[in-house]
Design an enzyme around this catalytic site. Structure first.
Site, PDB file in Angstrom:
ATOM      1  CG  ASP A 178     -20.170  16.326   6.654  1.00 10.79           C
ATOM      2  OD1 ASP A 178     -19.208  16.868   7.219  1.00 10.79           O
ATOM      3  OD2 ASP A 178     -21.267  16.128   7.201  1.00 10.79           O
TER       4      ASP A 178
ATOM      5  CG  HIS B 278     -21.101  18.774   9.473  1.00 10.69           C
ATOM      6  ND1 HIS B 278     -21.098  17.398   9.584  1.00 10.69           N
ATOM      7  CD2 HIS B 278     -21.374  19.249  10.724  1.00 10.69           C
ATOM      8  CE1 HIS B 278     -21.339  17.064  10.846  1.00 10.69           C
ATOM      9  NE2 HIS B 278     -21.509  18.170  11.555  1.00 10.69           N
TER      10      HIS B 278
ATOM     11  CB  SER C 282     -22.882  16.349  13.883  1.00 10.07           C
ATOM     12  OG  SER C 282     -21.545  16.746  13.906  1.00 10.07           O
TER      13      SER C 282
END
Lengths: 585, 585
Positions: free
Chosen positions: B529, B561, B450
């Site tokens: 995602d 995600h 991330s």
């Protein structure tokens, strides 16, 4: 408490399988068998002293290709890829007893299209972006370009002042002619016994060229006498070979003392003959032969046993393994029955097929239709680490020799020319149906590498209801973009395969039918692949992403189309096994 | 004969680590502790009967989020992602004793931004492409949209007719205000004790709102009395808490009988207090607390031990693990010392950092600078399966809490606003230098997921000589394209993070500096995602391919995600471990 089964246990078996060393004898000189083995993690050259059993490693990190070994020279000639997998190679020389390799730098990196070695100098074919070339190099480092052409060619031998090979010189994509380059006269000659016939794999001694031809029907071994401009039948002392009918000849040559040996093939299995006399071998596939006086060194494998080298006493026919490794028992026990079958494609054509059942799968059980590369290649009864990995992972494997495959006659091989991804795709689809009808398959995935990857992409969008999942390795999604990214050799290859029907490219490119995809697809692709480039596959992935299709993508770094390191084989196989474990349950 | 080390042996240990179940207590009702566990392969909801020890599974396949459990209702409220990872969720209700889940379909799938449950109805925040919304749902299936705004908001509690939460309502990206929505009056009110202060995580009982604020300096726990429009200090019977100075409050609330409990944090470790009295716990991190009469159920973990639930007798302070699993010994023995250090960044700022040494690595040995996500998050002394996997794989891990991290005061947290990928990147680069100077690191890779993936991409092109390799999970390569692909919530997030300085996007996007990359990079990205979309990463890969950089790419199918299935965690971690095994030797 239910624990999810450990995927790494499956991966451990796969790794044990893949790390089992393979051994292939490639020649003999100065008391040593030269062989290729993966024993130290890459396909490297070794030599074995026949007296002391001492083994010496001659190359490091995996060779790309190899010239014939000559008993009169202690030198071994080979190439390395010097371009991280882009298949630009340079030629290296080492002594059969080892030492420091010597790199011939005067010829810059090129895609090598076959090599010959007459014991003194080296001849090779090479492709650049623009053309095909013939070169002669000396082990001391000299390099001279002899000839240039736009025809597709491949060097297969070099002796007595002549470089020979095959190529498509007359514009007929279904035919192969022999070429002979006379170094002294600087003369390039093309020969065919009959226009339109396929003539391959010439070996040369003096004025004689030993080759196979379809000029007179089925593939036949003949000799062309250059001086007399005449065709001759090869002469054998023994006639054991006469009782067999072979569709193809795997390899052949003269022994040092002038006898002709050959390996004949029918339905994916072989027989070996020296001077017409059969050398008895187990059922399966003998892929190479080295004769040293009264001994033969034969490389043999099957779909369920990796390549090993047998020494056969030619007087007694006794044989023993001199280079080989067994699969670990827990791996071997998962490999079940292997057998040859034929089924009919919708248009009635019989499709010769090998099946390997998994002992780790129920019946019916999850099954994979394994599509070989090429397309002019086959799945025979020889070792395929990819196929065996699938069986060990718990899948039955059906491996059709779809139309266009080798091994079943020239007529069958030509059936895909002008129609790749057409009739051959129907054959592959029919394999899935056959597997279900036979009670072998519950769910069916399609998987292949190279042309098999192409077929996987196409099959999952053109016959989307047949499969439960697909695994495409180094595949093709867009012929048009691939052509733009290819060098002269692969552009020729494409024009031949499509018989110049470029209008077919669009219909045979999965990228134009992505929206039809219904099942999860796993894509594995080498980063630096110059045969089936990554870029069109990434564009395919962009489309999959836009359309919300389920896909998995794995790009393997620093490697090209041909994989030479065990670690890289693992990087190709492991994602596929993990994916199938999820989507083919 | 040298055998290459078996990578699957390493993977086996990683799988054993990742499959070790985690347990987190989230509430109590009707004689049962409600908890979240990965014991059956996904983060699912369970309940434990405190009398019989019977365990019942309430959800299947992994929940996405969860409303507070209320002792007066036997219902448990949670969401599933119904979009293959795209984080569009729907709300489900189940009885704490199990049975058939009920899906509330009247509110269509949305990105849920916090949920409350007053025991009768459900309140939640949600984002669509266009706006942020407040909703009220009933367990019987009714759904009503209450309010809509363009401000970023997050619901944290719902009781006694009021929905409360936090948001950025006054346009100052450094500040958070409290909001209170009065359902009867249909009135939305924003409250802050002081313009520009950060006010978070409000809990509501009647007219009282318990929340943290930086209005008066360091983070402080206060009560806002809505009826009186006054601020009050919370009152405690005991004063154990007074001897500690906390920088943040992990969680807090009222018990059913009206006592206030809280978990205070300093330098990544916590202390637990009920009505001001300390509940003694081992060193590490207590992440949640459930009080049931004279017992507390506390979830505790450290960087080297996975989350388990302790039952603490509040009269005797005796504690025992009621839900927990130990790591297999062969895994645990590879986890070495964990410790907290500070080093100085080039501009003199002290960077608080956790280090975990690997028992399977020499010293100095291969080391990974692990960059956490967020960026408003931290690496504290709690369990991180990603970080632990690296240590077990044989890497020392240095995990800096670079500027912008939480846990070290509001001033420190704000340092990245208007400068992401600037000063924080320098902090991360300094971690590599520190690790080498300390004699800990031989080679150093950077890895993160991330925001940590973003930093990995950026660090490898902006400080290309510092690293030997990089692993970027779910990262960001191009802020501009990401903005276009984001929903209202993430567009707000970006504008806040960059303090509306969109002119900085270009400089902080690795895609504009690809040519600088010098080291192999492994990219792992979820297919679906919606926080850090795949598309710009694929464009980055196209550039890597054009420039001939060494890279590896793994796209994980059907996930977004947030990863909720163990099998998908394996798909993220295994390629990274295999890659590092090759490039960080």
């Amino acid at each position: 408490m239910i624990l999810t089964s450990a995927i790494t246990e499956k991966l451990r078996l796969i790794e044990a399988l893949i790390r089992t060393p393979t051994y292939t004898a490639v020649g003999y000189t100065h008391g040593r068998i030269v062989y290729v083995s993966t024993v130290e993690g890459a396909t490297d050259l070794w030599s074995l002293d026949l007296k002391t059993n001492e083994k010496i490693k001659l190359s490091e990190g995996g060779i790309h290709s190899l010239a014939p070994v000559r008993s009169k020279s202690p030198l071994v000639v080979y190439t390395y890829d010097v371009s991280k997998g882009r298949e630009l190679q340079q030629v290296f020389v080492n002594h059969v007893e080892g030492g420091k390799e010597f790199r011939i730098e005067k010829m810059g990196p090129r895609r090598v299209l076959g090599m010959g070695f007459d014991g003194e100098t080296i001849a090779l074919g090479a492709a650049t972006e623009k053309a095909m070339e013939l070169w002669r190099l000396t082990p001391s480092g000299e390099a001279e370009k002899l000839y240039e052409t736009h025809a597709l060619l491949f060097v297969t031998d070099y002796n007595d002042g002549r470089i020979v090979g095959q190529g498509i010189f007359k514009g007929d994509p279904r035919a192969f002619e022999i070429f002979m380059y006379d170094i002294k006269k600087a003369e390039f000659k093309v020969y065919t016994p009959k226009e339109g016939s396929v003539n391959k794999n010439p070996k040369v001694r003096g004025d004689l060229v030993l080759f196979t031809t379809t000029a007179f029907g089925d593939e036949k071994l003949l000799i062309y006498n250059i001086a007399k401009d005449e065709l001759e039948e090869p002469k054998f002392t023994h006639d054991d070979y006469k009782k067999y009918k072979f569709t193809e000849y795997v390899d052949y040559d003269w022994t040092d003392d002038g006898r002709i040996w050959f390996i004949g093939k029918r339905e994916g299995r072989t027989k070996v003959f020296i001077d017409g006399k059969e050398v008895p071998m187990p059922e399966g596939f003998s892929s190479s032969l080295v004769v040293v006086e009264n001994k033969a060194y034969i490389t043999h494998s099957t779909l369920t046993s990796p390549p090993r080298v047998y020494e056969v006493d030619l007087r007694t026919s006794e044989r023993r393994v001199i280079l080989g490794a067994d699969l670990p028992p827990e791996v071997a026990s998962r490999l079940g029955k292997r057998y040859f079958i034929k089924y009919r494609s919708p248009d009635g054509l019989e499709i010769p097929t090998y099946v390997v059942e998994s002992q780790a799968a129920p019946k019916p059980g999850p099954t994979i239709v394994y599509v070989h590369g090429g397309p002019w290649a086959e799945v025979a009864d020889y070792w395929s680490v990819l196929l065996a990995s699938l069986v060990v992972s718990g899948y039955h494997v059906v491996a059709p020799n779809f139309r266009g495959s080798t091994g079943y006659g020239e007529e069958f091989r030509r059936l895909d020319i002008g129609d790749p991804g057409g009739g051959d795709l129907q054959d592959v689809v029919a394999a899935a149906k056959w597997a279900k009808e036979q009670g072998l398959a519950s769910k069916v995935a399609i998987m292949g590498y190279s042309y098999g990857g192409f077929m996987t992409f196409l099959a999952t969008v053109k016959a989307p209801d047949v499969w439960d999942a697909g695994v495409a390795g180094a595949g093709i999604t867009d012929w048009e973009e691939m052509y733009k990214l290819s060098d002269a050799f692969f552009r020729q290859f494409m024009d031949i395969l499509f018989d110049n029907k470029r209008e077919l490219w669009k219909d045979r490119s999965a990228i134009n039918f992505v929206e039809n995809l219904k099942v999860p697809i796993c894509i594995v692709h080498p980063q630096n692949d110059t045969r089936t480039p990554l870029r069109p596959v990434l564009r395919y992935v962009m489309k999959l992403l836009e359309l919300g299709k389920t896909f998995e993508l794995h790009v393997v770094p620093d490697v090209g189309h041909a994989i030479r390191r065990i670690d890289d084989v693992l990087k190709i196989v492991m994602p596929a096994v993990i994916f199938l474990d999820r989507y083919l349950k």
